[in-house]
Design an enzyme around this catalytic site. Structure first.
Site, PDB file in Angstrom:
ATOM      1  N   ASP A 110      47.033   1.221  14.408  1.00  0.00           N
ATOM      2  CA  ASP A 110      47.973   0.544  13.524  1.00  0.00           C
ATOM      3  C   ASP A 110      49.159   1.452  13.207  1.00  0.00           C
ATOM      4  OD1 ASP A 110      46.324   2.307  12.151  1.00  0.00           O
ATOM      5  OD2 ASP A 110      45.886   0.951  10.498  1.00  0.00           O
ATOM      6  N   ASP A 113      50.415   8.791  11.667  1.00  0.00           N
ATOM      7  CA  ASP A 113      51.022   9.526  10.561  1.00  0.00           C
ATOM      8  C   ASP A 113      51.077  11.009  10.968  1.00  0.00           C
ATOM      9  OD1 ASP A 113      51.895  10.035   7.926  1.00  0.00           O
ATOM     10  OD2 ASP A 113      49.867  10.145   7.147  1.00  0.00           O
ATOM     11  N   LYS A 141      55.246   7.331  12.165  1.00  0.00           N
ATOM     12  CA  LYS A 141      56.073   8.063  11.191  1.00  0.00           C
ATOM     13  C   LYS A 141      56.404   9.425  11.797  1.00  0.00           C
ATOM     14  CE  LYS A 141      53.512   6.357   7.110  1.00  0.00           C
ATOM     15  NZ  LYS A 141      52.621   6.811   6.010  1.00  0.00           N
ATOM     16  N   VAL A 163      52.928   2.419   3.664  1.00  0.00           N
ATOM     17  CA  VAL A 163      53.107   0.992   3.964  1.00  0.00           C
ATOM     18  C   VAL A 163      51.766   0.244   3.910  1.00  0.00           C
ATOM     19  CG1 VAL A 163      55.218   1.221   5.334  1.00  0.00           C
ATOM     20  CG2 VAL A 163      53.012   1.491   6.465  1.00  0.00           C
ATOM     21  N   ASP A 169      45.926  -1.104   4.648  1.00  0.00           N
ATOM     22  CA  ASP A 169      45.375  -1.402   3.320  1.00  0.00           C
ATOM     23  C   ASP A 169      46.001  -0.598   2.184  1.00  0.00           C
ATOM     24  OD1 ASP A 169      44.136   1.067   4.186  1.00  0.00           O
ATOM     25  OD2 ASP A 169      42.792   0.822   2.482  1.00  0.00           O
TER      26      ASP A 169
HETATM   27  P1  5GP Z   1      46.859  10.267  10.974  1.00  0.00           P
HETATM   28  O1  5GP Z   1      45.529  10.743  11.487  1.00  0.00           O
HETATM   29  O2  5GP Z   1      47.870  10.012  12.053  1.00  0.00           O
HETATM   30  O3  5GP Z   1      47.390  11.190   9.904  1.00  0.00           O
HETATM   31  O4  5GP Z   1      46.595   8.927  10.182  1.00  0.00           O
HETATM   32  C1  5GP Z   1      46.300   7.729  10.810  1.00  0.00           C
HETATM   33  C2  5GP Z   1      45.581   6.804   9.860  1.00  0.00           C
HETATM   34  O5  5GP Z   1      45.992   7.009   8.505  1.00  0.00           O
HETATM   35  C3  5GP Z   1      45.936   5.357  10.145  1.00  0.00           C
HETATM   36  O6  5GP Z   1      45.081   4.794  11.110  1.00  0.00           O
HETATM   37  C4  5GP Z   1      45.789   4.708   8.777  1.00  0.00           C
HETATM   38  O7  5GP Z   1      44.448   4.331   8.558  1.00  0.00           O
HETATM   39  C5  5GP Z   1      46.143   5.796   7.803  1.00  0.00           C
HETATM   40  N1  5GP Z   1      47.553   5.714   7.333  1.00  0.00           N
HETATM   41  C6  5GP Z   1      48.570   6.547   7.654  1.00  0.00           C
HETATM   42  N2  5GP Z   1      49.713   6.184   7.045  1.00  0.00           N
HETATM   43  C7  5GP Z   1      49.413   5.077   6.329  1.00  0.00           C
HETATM   44  C8  5GP Z   1      50.199   4.196   5.503  1.00  0.00           C
HETATM   45  O8  5GP Z   1      51.404   4.352   5.277  1.00  0.00           O
HETATM   46  N3  5GP Z   1      49.539   3.143   4.936  1.00  0.00           N
HETATM   47  C9  5GP Z   1      48.204   2.920   5.127  1.00  0.00           C
HETATM   48  N4  5GP Z   1      47.679   1.850   4.527  1.00  0.00           N
HETATM   49  N5  5GP Z   1      47.440   3.719   5.906  1.00  0.00           N
HETATM   50  C10 5GP Z   1      48.045   4.784   6.503  1.00  0.00           C
END
Ligand code: 5GP
Length: 186
Positions: A110, A113, A141, A163, A169
């Site tokens: 989805d 980050d 992002k 978001v 969520d």
């Molecule tokens: P990463 O491992 O890239 O830091 O994070 C990925 C996961 O963090 C995504 O699959 C999601 O579950 C959560 N996440 C990251 N940014 C957001 C955001 O802005 N909103 C929400 N609801 N979840 C996020």
């Protein structure tokens, strides 16, 4: 229908969120991604791996825009819990069922980050010797991404803001919003 589910602005626990990407823009982009991926995988039967829970809505829309044969499976990683920032560690909660040896694998996220989840999943899947691994994410992002990762298909690049909606969520709720909403900076 709950009226707040239809508006351009919603209030969640006293915080205001406004539409960042509306339903029509999302659907248009998902069709484009589906076409691009279908073209790239002509002659193959890729396995799409959805990352639970956030990717389910995007996943369901994306694979209905895939015009070649494909299979599906799901992984579940530990989430942020109720926090809005990454805890910096990832745990596997649900493993794959499919045998991905010598298969073309497409991870469906989805949102990317920090990129940690992608690093973790690619490592996990690589150890099962697939033919290839590519990543499609609806949102990215770039300003928040700390890991050196390759994203093969990106729906939208967004600023480093929290978001919700379209699968994403807020304390497990609001995944059913049809558009993507961003926390309003006051
Ligand atoms: P990463 O491992 O890239 O830091 O994070 C990925 C996961 O963090 C995504 O699959 C999601 O579950 C959560 N996440 C990251 N940014 C957001 C955001 O802005 N909103 C929400 N609801 N979840 C996020």
């Amino acid at each position: 229908m709950i009226s707040s589910y239809n508006t351009r602005e919603i209030t969640v626990n006293g915080e205001k969120f406004e539409i960042l990407i509306d339903e029509a823009e999302i659907q248009k982009r998902v069709v484009e991604l589906g076409e691009q991926i279908s073209n790239d995988y002509q002659g193959s039967i890729p396995i799409f791996i959805g990352v639970l829970n956030g990717s389910v809505i995007f996943f369901a829309d994306l694979i209905r825009n895939i015009s070649i044969n494909c299979e599906v499976d799901f992984l579940k990683l530990s989430s942020y819990g109720d926090a809005k920032i990454s805890s910096g560690n990832v745990k596997l909660i649900k493993e794959l069922n499919a045998d991905i040896k010598d298969r073309d694998v497409v991870i469906v996220e989805d949102i990317v980050d920090t990129g940690l989840s992608i690093v973790y999943m690619k490592g996990l899947l690589k150890s099962q010797n697939p033919k290839s691994i590519k990543v499609v994410t609806l949102l990215h992002k770039p300003e928040a991404t700390k890991y050196d990762i390759k994203l093969d298909y990106v729906g939208f690049q967004i600023p480093n803001i929290f978001v919700i909606g379209y699968g994403l969520d807020h304390s497990q709720k609001y995944r059913n919003l049809r558009s993507i909403y961003a926390l309003k900076s006051t």
